[in-house]
Write an enzyme that holds these catalytic residues in place. Structure first.
Site, mmCIF file in Angstrom:
data_model
loop_
_atom_site.group_PDB
_atom_site.id
_atom_site.type_symbol
_atom_site.label_atom_id
_atom_site.label_comp_id
_atom_site.label_asym_id
_atom_site.label_seq_id
_atom_site.Cartn_x
_atom_site.Cartn_y
_atom_site.Cartn_z
ATOM 1 N N LYS A 14 0.819 -1.219 0.000
ATOM 2 C CA LYS A 14 0.000 0.000 0.000
ATOM 3 C C LYS A 14 0.855 1.272 0.000
ATOM 4 C CE LYS A 14 -4.278 -0.396 -0.691
ATOM 5 N NZ LYS A 14 -4.145 -0.422 -2.156
ATOM 6 N N TRP A 63 4.526 1.358 -0.726
ATOM 7 C CA TRP A 63 5.553 1.392 -1.787
ATOM 8 C C TRP A 63 4.961 1.576 -3.182
ATOM 9 C CZ3 TRP A 63 10.075 3.115 -1.174
ATOM 10 C CH2 TRP A 63 10.721 2.974 0.056
ATOM 11 N N VAL A 105 11.945 1.041 14.355
ATOM 12 C CA VAL A 105 10.776 1.378 15.175
ATOM 13 C C VAL A 105 10.788 0.428 16.370
ATOM 14 C CG1 VAL A 105 8.242 1.308 15.265
ATOM 15 C CG2 VAL A 105 9.396 2.327 13.279
ATOM 16 N N LYS A 121 2.152 -0.232 13.005
ATOM 17 C CA LYS A 121 1.221 0.889 13.114
ATOM 18 C C LYS A 121 1.423 1.879 11.972
ATOM 19 C CE LYS A 121 1.321 0.731 18.216
ATOM 20 N NZ LYS A 121 -0.033 0.149 18.400
ATOM 21 N N ARG A 122 2.100 1.465 10.916
ATOM 22 C CA ARG A 122 2.368 2.308 9.735
ATOM 23 C C ARG A 122 3.187 3.558 10.088
ATOM 24 N NH1 ARG A 122 1.573 -1.240 5.821
ATOM 25 N NH2 ARG A 122 1.762 0.511 4.382
ATOM 26 N N LEU A 149 26.569 0.062 5.120
ATOM 27 C CA LEU A 149 26.898 -0.464 6.453
ATOM 28 C C LEU A 149 25.707 -1.160 7.118
ATOM 29 C CD1 LEU A 149 28.780 2.748 7.486
ATOM 30 C CD2 LEU A 149 29.792 0.614 6.648
HETATM 31 S S1 NHW Z 1 17.117 -2.270 6.469
HETATM 32 C C1 NHW Z 1 16.799 -2.428 8.187
HETATM 33 C C2 NHW Z 1 15.437 -1.931 8.580
HETATM 34 N N1 NHW Z 1 15.236 -2.055 10.020
HETATM 35 C C3 NHW Z 1 14.900 -3.184 10.638
HETATM 36 O O1 NHW Z 1 14.660 -4.205 10.039
HETATM 37 C C4 NHW Z 1 14.872 -3.107 12.155
HETATM 38 C C5 NHW Z 1 13.807 -3.954 12.781
HETATM 39 N N2 NHW Z 1 12.502 -3.622 12.235
HETATM 40 C C6 NHW Z 1 11.855 -2.448 12.484
HETATM 41 O O2 NHW Z 1 12.347 -1.575 13.190
HETATM 42 C C7 NHW Z 1 18.294 -0.892 6.435
HETATM 43 C C8 NHW Z 1 10.518 -2.261 11.798
HETATM 44 O O3 NHW Z 1 10.015 -3.527 11.435
HETATM 45 C C9 NHW Z 1 10.606 -1.347 10.550
HETATM 46 C C10 NHW Z 1 9.239 -1.324 9.829
HETATM 47 C C11 NHW Z 1 10.940 0.076 10.967
HETATM 48 C C12 NHW Z 1 11.648 -1.845 9.534
HETATM 49 N N3 NHW Z 1 12.667 -0.661 4.328
HETATM 50 O O4 NHW Z 1 5.463 0.884 10.218
HETATM 51 P P1 NHW Z 1 5.014 -0.326 9.509
HETATM 52 C C13 NHW Z 1 17.573 0.408 6.358
HETATM 53 O O5 NHW Z 1 17.446 1.094 7.370
HETATM 54 C C14 NHW Z 1 7.547 -1.181 4.793
HETATM 55 C C15 NHW Z 1 11.677 -0.014 3.689
HETATM 56 O O6 NHW Z 1 3.630 -0.776 9.824
HETATM 57 P P2 NHW Z 1 6.970 -1.830 11.008
HETATM 58 C C16 NHW Z 1 17.026 0.871 5.035
HETATM 59 C C17 NHW Z 1 6.614 -2.341 4.536
HETATM 60 O O7 NHW Z 1 6.916 -2.922 3.265
HETATM 61 N N4 NHW Z 1 10.361 -0.257 3.907
HETATM 62 O O8 NHW Z 1 6.026 -1.548 9.741
HETATM 63 C C18 NHW Z 1 15.728 1.637 5.166
HETATM 64 C C19 NHW Z 1 5.274 -1.650 4.593
HETATM 65 O O9 NHW Z 1 5.013 -0.936 3.391
HETATM 66 P P3 NHW Z 1 4.037 -1.602 2.279
HETATM 67 C C20 NHW Z 1 10.061 -1.179 4.830
HETATM 68 O O10 NHW Z 1 7.374 -3.241 10.953
HETATM 69 C C21 NHW Z 1 15.215 2.065 3.828
HETATM 70 C C22 NHW Z 1 5.484 -0.612 5.687
HETATM 71 O O11 NHW Z 1 6.925 -0.436 5.803
HETATM 72 C C23 NHW Z 1 11.049 -1.879 5.537
HETATM 73 O O12 NHW Z 1 6.345 -1.330 12.247
HETATM 74 C C24 NHW Z 1 13.937 2.878 3.915
HETATM 75 C C25 NHW Z 1 4.965 -1.083 7.011
HETATM 76 O O13 NHW Z 1 5.171 -0.065 7.952
HETATM 77 C C26 NHW Z 1 12.396 -1.589 5.247
HETATM 78 N N5 NHW Z 1 13.429 -2.210 5.867
HETATM 79 O O14 NHW Z 1 8.260 -0.921 10.720
HETATM 80 C C27 NHW Z 1 13.465 3.359 2.582
HETATM 81 N N6 NHW Z 1 10.448 -2.717 6.387
HETATM 82 O O15 NHW Z 1 4.049 -0.679 1.092
HETATM 83 C C28 NHW Z 1 14.248 4.543 2.092
HETATM 84 C C29 NHW Z 1 9.115 -2.562 6.218
HETATM 85 O O16 NHW Z 1 4.632 -2.940 1.966
HETATM 86 C C30 NHW Z 1 13.702 5.096 0.801
HETATM 87 N N7 NHW Z 1 8.862 -1.644 5.277
HETATM 88 O O17 NHW Z 1 2.691 -1.718 2.906
HETATM 89 C C31 NHW Z 1 14.454 6.321 0.321
HETATM 90 C C32 NHW Z 1 14.089 7.571 1.146
HETATM 91 C C33 NHW Z 1 14.913 8.781 0.796
HETATM 92 C C34 NHW Z 1 14.586 9.334 -0.603
HETATM 93 C C35 NHW Z 1 15.366 10.637 -1.006
HETATM 94 C C36 NHW Z 1 15.021 11.170 -2.292
HETATM 95 C C1 EN5 Z 2 21.452 -3.113 6.025
HETATM 96 N N1 EN5 Z 2 22.609 -2.337 6.287
HETATM 97 O O1 EN5 Z 2 20.025 -12.761 8.635
HETATM 98 C C2 EN5 Z 2 21.275 -4.179 7.063
HETATM 99 N N2 EN5 Z 2 22.217 -12.602 8.915
HETATM 100 O O2 EN5 Z 2 23.526 -14.917 6.492
HETATM 101 C C3 EN5 Z 2 19.924 -4.794 7.006
HETATM 102 N N3 EN5 Z 2 23.141 -15.995 9.396
HETATM 103 O O3 EN5 Z 2 24.136 -14.136 10.088
HETATM 104 C C4 EN5 Z 2 19.901 -6.110 6.305
HETATM 105 N N4 EN5 Z 2 19.129 -17.985 11.638
HETATM 106 O O4 EN5 Z 2 23.872 -18.201 8.183
HETATM 107 C C5 EN5 Z 2 20.005 -7.255 7.201
HETATM 108 N N5 EN5 Z 2 25.176 -18.970 9.819
HETATM 109 C C6 EN5 Z 2 19.917 -8.595 6.549
HETATM 110 C C7 EN5 Z 2 20.628 -9.629 7.355
HETATM 111 C C8 EN5 Z 2 20.024 -9.883 8.718
HETATM 112 C C9 EN5 Z 2 20.857 -10.771 9.597
HETATM 113 C C10 EN5 Z 2 20.981 -12.121 9.014
HETATM 114 C C11 EN5 Z 2 22.509 -13.887 8.362
HETATM 115 C C12 EN5 Z 2 23.259 -13.713 7.064
HETATM 116 C C13 EN5 Z 2 23.335 -14.681 9.366
HETATM 117 C C14 EN5 Z 2 23.970 -16.883 10.180
HETATM 118 C C15 EN5 Z 2 23.324 -17.284 11.477
HETATM 119 C C16 EN5 Z 2 22.014 -17.973 11.312
HETATM 120 C C17 EN5 Z 2 21.358 -18.241 12.633
HETATM 121 C C18 EN5 Z 2 19.992 -18.814 12.415
HETATM 122 C C19 EN5 Z 2 24.315 -18.099 9.314
HETATM 123 C C20 EN5 Z 2 25.715 -20.061 9.100
HETATM 124 C C21 EN5 Z 2 27.230 -19.898 9.080
HETATM 125 C C22 EN5 Z 2 27.964 -21.116 8.526
HETATM 126 C C23 EN5 Z 2 29.431 -21.022 8.912
HETATM 127 C C24 EN5 Z 2 30.198 -22.200 8.374
HETATM 128 C C25 EN5 Z 2 30.016 -22.350 6.890
HETATM 129 C C26 EN5 Z 2 28.555 -22.396 6.488
HETATM 130 C C27 EN5 Z 2 27.815 -21.209 7.016
#
Ligand code: NHW
Ligand code: EN5
Length: 388
Positions: free
Chosen positions: A3, A5, A140, A147-148, A388
């Site tokens: 919704k 993206w 978040v 909660k969007r 990173l």
């Molecule tokens: S990827 C790591 C992201 N963080 C985490 O995974 C941490 C753990 N998770 C959370 O904190 C590296 C939450 O689950 C987050 C989502 C905050 C991820 N990228 O609030 P709602 C980065 O930081 C979409 C983009 O209800 P939530 C890169 C999802 O598809 N979108 O979800 C970041 C849905 O949209 P849809 C993501 O779980 C890049 C909506 O969010 C996403 O409470 C950002 C749901 O929102 C993700 N990783 O919070 C984009 N995860 O259309 C930058 C979920 O599908 C774009 N969603 O309904 C460029 C901006 C700048 C432009 C300049 C011109």
């Molecule tokens: C953006 N900057 O899943 C960051 N890590 O393989 C956001 N697995 O560590 C993007 N599940 O395979 C984040 N061990 C995306 C990655 C999120 C973290 C993640 C994976 C990457 C990981 C490990 C542990 C799995 C634990 C159970 C894994 C296997 C290692 C083994 C060593 C010996 C040779 C065969 C492989």
């Protein structure tokens, strides 16, 4: 399906493979006077805050939010634990904008409950150098999920990037969104196999004992390449030339100048490590390798709480074979007490992964561009960019 993206200028699923679409911006910039001047609305209990990463207290708040709520693996066994020094390095980059370090606080308690950041970068896509924001550390709090809030944060960072007259962004995620420019695989090289097995990061292979496994991953005590040493400030011009020349072959890569190289690649204790080969005769700098430090918290293990991981960053070989260079960097990572060395299958990494006993992980990393279309399908080996 998506919704949020679906409303954004990103490659949409319906357009994949459409040859009539040209490479470049999906939508044109608007006049700056037409960029919304006020922040987007948050739910009433929350307020925006700009996080001053020069303040130790604010840096600590961001650190704690991420430590407790950032990315986990698919079985919730590990959670990234970026250090404060790392966050300060990753966010206070050359030419950074304070306004792109965005927090959300609970109005009542002032507690930091969400974060998103951008940093400026020049990214080359084929022959075009594009000013972009690299978006990272979207988080978040676990109690406020679904909660969007994320779409509001993404729109707000987009608005603040637009206010600086920048219209494109690059980001990576472990989740699939519309639509990846390419998908990379994580690979892992055990340095401390006993601990990795004890904490459930890896498993004892079939027909393997612990002692055979330890022997399999043994490494020499010190690097073998003559002239292999730590990078120093005086090396910045030579490393910049080496790296620029190397990165020019990839479809997507950062356009790095000496300032960038000093920031991103000069060794920074417990954050980034860089080494090079200085030819013993000519003093020419022929090869370069680097990794960054990103520990993970180990969730619910009796014996260990931190997994020390090194992540392959930028590597260039012109004289030393890449496999030998990377073997030397594994040796220094082992000396520095890392438990595992991780790498993506980007650039030329495939050439050393199997030979140096890396194994494929269970995680993938998808790369995205915002408001920029790439015409031809890209393989991970076409990527010269590590975020990173
Ligand atoms: S990827 C790591 C992201 N963080 C985490 O995974 C941490 C753990 N998770 C959370 O904190 C590296 C939450 O689950 C987050 C989502 C905050 C991820 N990228 O609030 P709602 C980065 O930081 C979409 C983009 O209800 P939530 C890169 C999802 O598809 N979108 O979800 C970041 C849905 O949209 P849809 C993501 O779980 C890049 C909506 O969010 C996403 O409470 C950002 C749901 O929102 C993700 N990783 O919070 C984009 N995860 O259309 C930058 C979920 O599908 C774009 N969603 O309904 C460029 C901006 C700048 C432009 C300049 C011109
Ligand atoms: C953006 N900057 O899943 C960051 N890590 O393989 C956001 N697995 O560590 C993007 N599940 O395979 C984040 N061990 C995306 C990655 C999120 C973290 C993640 C994976 C990457 C990981 C490990 C542990 C799995 C634990 C159970 C894994 C296997 C290692 C083994 C060593 C010996 C040779 C065969 C492989």
């Amino acid at each position: 399906r998506h919704k949020f993206w679906e409303t954004q200028p990103v490659g949409q699923y319906k357009d994949v493979g459409d040859a009539s679409l040209s490479e470049g911006p999906i939508e044109p910039p608007t006049p700056l006077s037409e960029v919304k001047q006020e922040p987007y609305n948050l739910p009433n209990a929350y307020e925006w805050t700009t996080c001053d990463m020069e303040s130790a207290e604010t840096c600590d708040e961001v650190y704690v939010l991420l430590k407790n709520n950032y990315v986990e693996d698919d079985e919730n066994m590990f959670r990234f634990n970026y250090s404060k020094e790392f966050l300060s390095w990753a966010l206070r980059v050359p030419g950074y904008y304070r306004s792109w370090h965005i927090g959300v606080r609970a109005k009542a308690s002032k507690k930091l409950v969400a974060f998103i950041s951008g940093v400026p970068a020049r990214i080359r896509v084929n022959t075009e150098i594009v000013k972009m924001a690299e978006i990272n550390f979207l988080c978040v709090h676990k109690k406020l999920r679904s909660k969007r809030l994320a779409p509001v944060m993404i729109k707000e960072v987009t608005r603040r990037v637009h206010l600086e007259n920048i219209w494109q962004a690059a980001y990576t995620a472990g989740v699939v969104l519309p639509t990846p420019i390419t998908t990379c695989q994580y690979w892992h090289r055990s340095l401390n196999p006993k601990k990795l097995i004890d904490v459930g990061f890896s498993r004892l292979g079939a027909r393997m004992t612990m002692s055979r496994t330890i022997k399999l991953y043994k490494l020499p005590d010190s690097p073998v390449t003559p002239g292999f040493r730590k990078m120093e400030l005086r090396d910045v011009p030579a490393v910049t030339r080496l790296l620029r020349n190397y990165l020019s072959q990839f479809v997507v890569a950062p356009d790095l100048d000496e300032n960038d190289v000093e920031h991103w690649l000069l060794p920074n204790e417990n954050v980034v490590d860089s080494f090079l080969v200085e030819s013993p005769g000519s003093h020419e700098i022929t090869d370069f390798c680097s990794f960054y430090t990103l520990p993970s918290s180990i969730l619910g293990n009796q014996n260990y709480s931190i997994l020390k991981a090194a992540y392959s960053y930028y590597n260039v070989s012109t004289k030393t074979p890449l496999t030998q260079l990377m073997n030397d960097v594994l040796i220094v990572a082992k000396q520095k007490d890392f438990d595992v060395f991780n790498a993506l299958d980007v650039m030329h990494n495939e050439n050393f992964l199997k030979e140096l006993k890396f194994g494929p992980g269970d995680g993938q990393l998808h790369y995205y561009l915002y408001n920029y279309r790439i015409r031809n399908a890209l393989k991970p080996t076409g990527l010269g960019l590590v975020l990173l």
